[in-house]
Design an enzyme around this catalytic site. Structure first.
Site, short mmCIF file in Angstrom:
data_model
loop_
_atom_site.label_atom_id
_atom_site.label_comp_id
_atom_site.label_asym_id
_atom_site.label_seq_id
_atom_site.Cartn_x
_atom_site.Cartn_y
_atom_site.Cartn_z
N ASN A 115 0.96 -1.18 -0.16
CA ASN A 115 -0.05 0.07 -0.04
C ASN A 115 0.86 1.16 0.10
O ASN A 115 1.94 1.11 0.32
CB ASN A 115 -0.98 0.02 1.23
CG ASN A 115 -1.88 -0.89 1.36
OD1 ASN A 115 -2.93 -1.05 0.68
ND2 ASN A 115 -1.64 -2.25 1.90
N ASP B 110 5.07 -7.88 2.45
CA ASP B 110 4.06 -7.19 3.32
C ASP B 110 3.40 -7.97 3.98
O ASP B 110 3.28 -9.28 3.63
CB ASP B 110 2.96 -6.42 2.39
CG ASP B 110 2.42 -5.31 3.13
OD1 ASP B 110 1.68 -5.38 4.30
OD2 ASP B 110 2.54 -3.90 2.53
N ASP C 261 6.26 -10.31 7.71
CA ASP C 261 5.94 -9.43 8.96
C ASP C 261 7.26 -8.76 9.51
O ASP C 261 7.99 -9.73 9.92
CB ASP C 261 5.13 -10.18 9.81
CG ASP C 261 4.72 -9.48 11.08
OD1 ASP C 261 5.35 -8.23 11.33
OD2 ASP C 261 3.85 -10.01 12.06
N VAL C 262 7.47 -7.58 9.46
CA VAL C 262 8.85 -7.21 10.01
C VAL C 262 8.99 -7.42 11.39
O VAL C 262 10.25 -6.95 11.90
CB VAL C 262 9.08 -5.84 9.47
CG1 VAL C 262 9.09 -5.50 7.95
CG2 VAL C 262 8.17 -4.95 10.09
N SER D 146 10.39 9.56 9.15
CA SER D 146 9.42 10.84 9.18
C SER D 146 9.96 11.85 9.83
O SER D 146 11.07 11.97 10.21
CB SER D 146 8.38 10.19 10.11
OG SER D 146 7.56 11.45 10.35
N TYR E 187 6.66 7.11 18.31
CA TYR E 187 6.87 6.85 16.75
C TYR E 187 8.02 7.94 16.58
O TYR E 187 9.19 7.26 15.72
CB TYR E 187 5.46 7.33 16.22
CG TYR E 187 5.61 7.49 14.65
CD1 TYR E 187 5.79 6.19 14.08
CD2 TYR E 187 5.56 8.65 13.90
CE1 TYR E 187 5.77 6.37 12.50
CE2 TYR E 187 5.56 8.85 12.69
CZ TYR E 187 5.45 7.67 11.90
OH TYR E 187 5.56 7.79 10.62
N VAL F 119 1.88 12.64 3.98
CA VAL F 119 1.95 12.11 2.58
C VAL F 119 0.41 11.29 2.55
O VAL F 119 -0.15 10.76 3.29
CB VAL F 119 2.91 10.93 2.46
CG1 VAL F 119 2.67 10.35 0.90
CG2 VAL F 119 4.11 11.31 2.64
N1 LIG Z 1 1.54 8.86 5.19
C1 LIG Z 1 2.32 9.79 5.78
O1 LIG Z 1 1.99 10.96 6.07
C2 LIG Z 1 3.65 9.43 6.36
C3 LIG Z 1 4.37 10.48 6.76
C4 LIG Z 1 5.87 9.84 7.25
C5 LIG Z 1 6.20 8.86 7.26
N2 LIG Z 1 5.47 8.03 6.88
C6 LIG Z 1 5.98 6.67 6.88
O2 LIG Z 1 5.98 5.99 5.60
C7 LIG Z 1 5.77 4.32 5.65
C8 LIG Z 1 4.71 4.30 4.92
O3 LIG Z 1 3.53 4.55 5.26
P1 LIG Z 1 2.24 4.71 4.54
O4 LIG Z 1 1.33 6.06 4.77
O5 LIG Z 1 2.39 4.40 2.79
O6 LIG Z 1 1.26 3.82 5.09
P2 LIG Z 1 0.24 2.44 4.50
O7 LIG Z 1 -0.48 2.15 5.70
O8 LIG Z 1 -0.39 2.79 3.35
O9 LIG Z 1 1.47 1.35 3.92
C9 LIG Z 1 2.25 0.65 4.84
C10 LIG Z 1 2.30 -0.88 4.45
O10 LIG Z 1 3.08 -1.40 5.50
C11 LIG Z 1 2.66 -2.73 5.76
N3 LIG Z 1 2.99 -3.13 7.20
C12 LIG Z 1 2.56 -2.62 8.39
N4 LIG Z 1 3.19 -3.15 9.19
C13 LIG Z 1 3.85 -4.23 8.78
C14 LIG Z 1 4.51 -5.24 9.38
N5 LIG Z 1 4.88 -5.51 10.56
N6 LIG Z 1 5.12 -5.86 8.27
C15 LIG Z 1 5.18 -5.91 6.99
N7 LIG Z 1 4.24 -4.75 6.44
C16 LIG Z 1 3.74 -4.11 7.38
C17 LIG Z 1 1.14 -2.50 5.71
O11 LIG Z 1 0.41 -3.64 5.40
C18 LIG Z 1 0.85 -1.44 4.20
O12 LIG Z 1 0.74 -1.89 3.08
C19 LIG Z 1 5.58 4.04 7.17
O13 LIG Z 1 7.02 3.86 7.64
C20 LIG Z 1 5.28 5.60 7.85
O14 LIG Z 1 5.89 5.70 9.18
C21 LIG Z 1 4.13 8.11 6.41
#
Ligand SMILES: NC(=O)c1ccc[n+]([C@@H]2O[C@H](COP(=O)([O-])OP(=O)(O)OC[C@H]3O[C@@H](n4cnc5c(N)ncnc54)[C@H](O)[C@@H]3O)[C@@H](O)[C@H]2O)c1
Length: 253
Positions: free
Chosen positions: A15, A36, A59-60, A139, A151, A184
């Protein structure tokens, strides 16, 4: 075609930012391992991409699961060139004084230890690649005070982890870098309607980020274009961290 014939393992690729990164790597010729814990999302993207895409249940937060996913890449392709670590996220937290150890541990485990687990498992393969690179997604919360202390602390830890590994594994010709996104537009904001519109005002470039904005920076750092860059954290944040000029303008206007 910066990833032509490269094997690229991407966590959280089902995702959001991870999926945008997988699409871009694939579009530039890469063979993508979509790792994922949401296996149906990984399968869906693998079907969309077609050839050169492999969905992996990973799963990380689980060492055995990470080791098995990397092992699958080893037996399927015999090598791994770039490791892109996007899986992560935050969780709703009570006020600081009410925060339980367990919730802190979960967020540190997902966002910091999860990245370490993947690097540890992939290192022997990366050491054999002539073009190895590791990029982790942090982030702006890891670089400045935006609340969400657990976080933010976990994401801040990534910057120090990559600095150490950049120095330790410089002689292996592996680069280690971090991308630190601002807000984002992904599904993580869906439960707070209107929030992205409200947050726009804090971004000098006048908008929040799109997953593709982050994917572009990640792919740069994972590619040969960045072959002499290592140990850095790159904010990709529409200027949010550039400075408090707007506050001063408001205070003196
Ligand atoms: N969206 C934002 O505003 C934003 C801002 C700064 C940083 N981030 C970082 O960006 C990264 C992605 O975020 P996103 O917004 O695309 O989120 P999202 O939820 O759209 O995607 C995250 C993906 O990671 C997977 N995931 C979650 N836990 C997991 C695990 N234990 N093992 C394997 N896969 C796992 C989920 O299934 C998902 O497919 C994250 O690290 C988040 O902290 C996001």
């Amino acid at each position: 075609m910066r990833f032509d014939d490269q094997v690229v393992f991407i966590t959280g690729a089902g995702n959001g930012i991870g999926a945008a990164t997988a699409r871009r790597v694939h579009g530039e010729g890469g063979i993508v391992a979509i790792a994922d814990h949401d296996h149906s999302a990984a399968e869906r993207l693998a079907r969309e991409l077609g050839v050169r895409a492999l969905a992996l249940n990973c799963d990380v937060t689980d060492r055995a699961s990470v080791d098995a996913a990397i092992d699958t890449v080893r037996s399927r392709h015999g090598r791994l060139d770039q490791l892109i670590l996007v899986a992560g996220g935050s969780a709703p937290m009570p006020g600081f004084a009410e925060q339980e150890d367990q919730l802190w541990q979960q967020l540190i485990d997902l966002n910091l230890v999860g990245v370490m687990r993947c690097i540890r498992a992939a290192l022997p393969l990366l050491q054999q690649s002539p073009r190895a690179a590791v990029v982790a997604v942090s982030s702006v919360n890891g670089l400045a005070a935006f609340g969400e202390e657990s976080y933010g602390a976990a994401k801040a830890g990534l910057s120090n982890l990559v600095r150490n590994l950049a120095v330790r594994h410089g002689p292996d010709k592996i680069t280690f870098n971090v991308v630190a996104p601002g807000t984002v537009r992904t599904r993580v904001w869906d439960h707070q309607p209107g929030s992205l519109q409200r947050l726009r005002q804090f971004y000098p470039l006048g908008r929040v980020g799109e997953p593709e904005d982050i994917a572009a920076a990640v792919c740069f750092l994972a590619s040969d274009d960045a072959r002499w860059i290592t140990g850095v954290t790159l904010p990709v944040d529409g200027g949010a961290l550039a400075g408090p000029l707007q506050w001063f303008d408001r205070a003196f206007s």
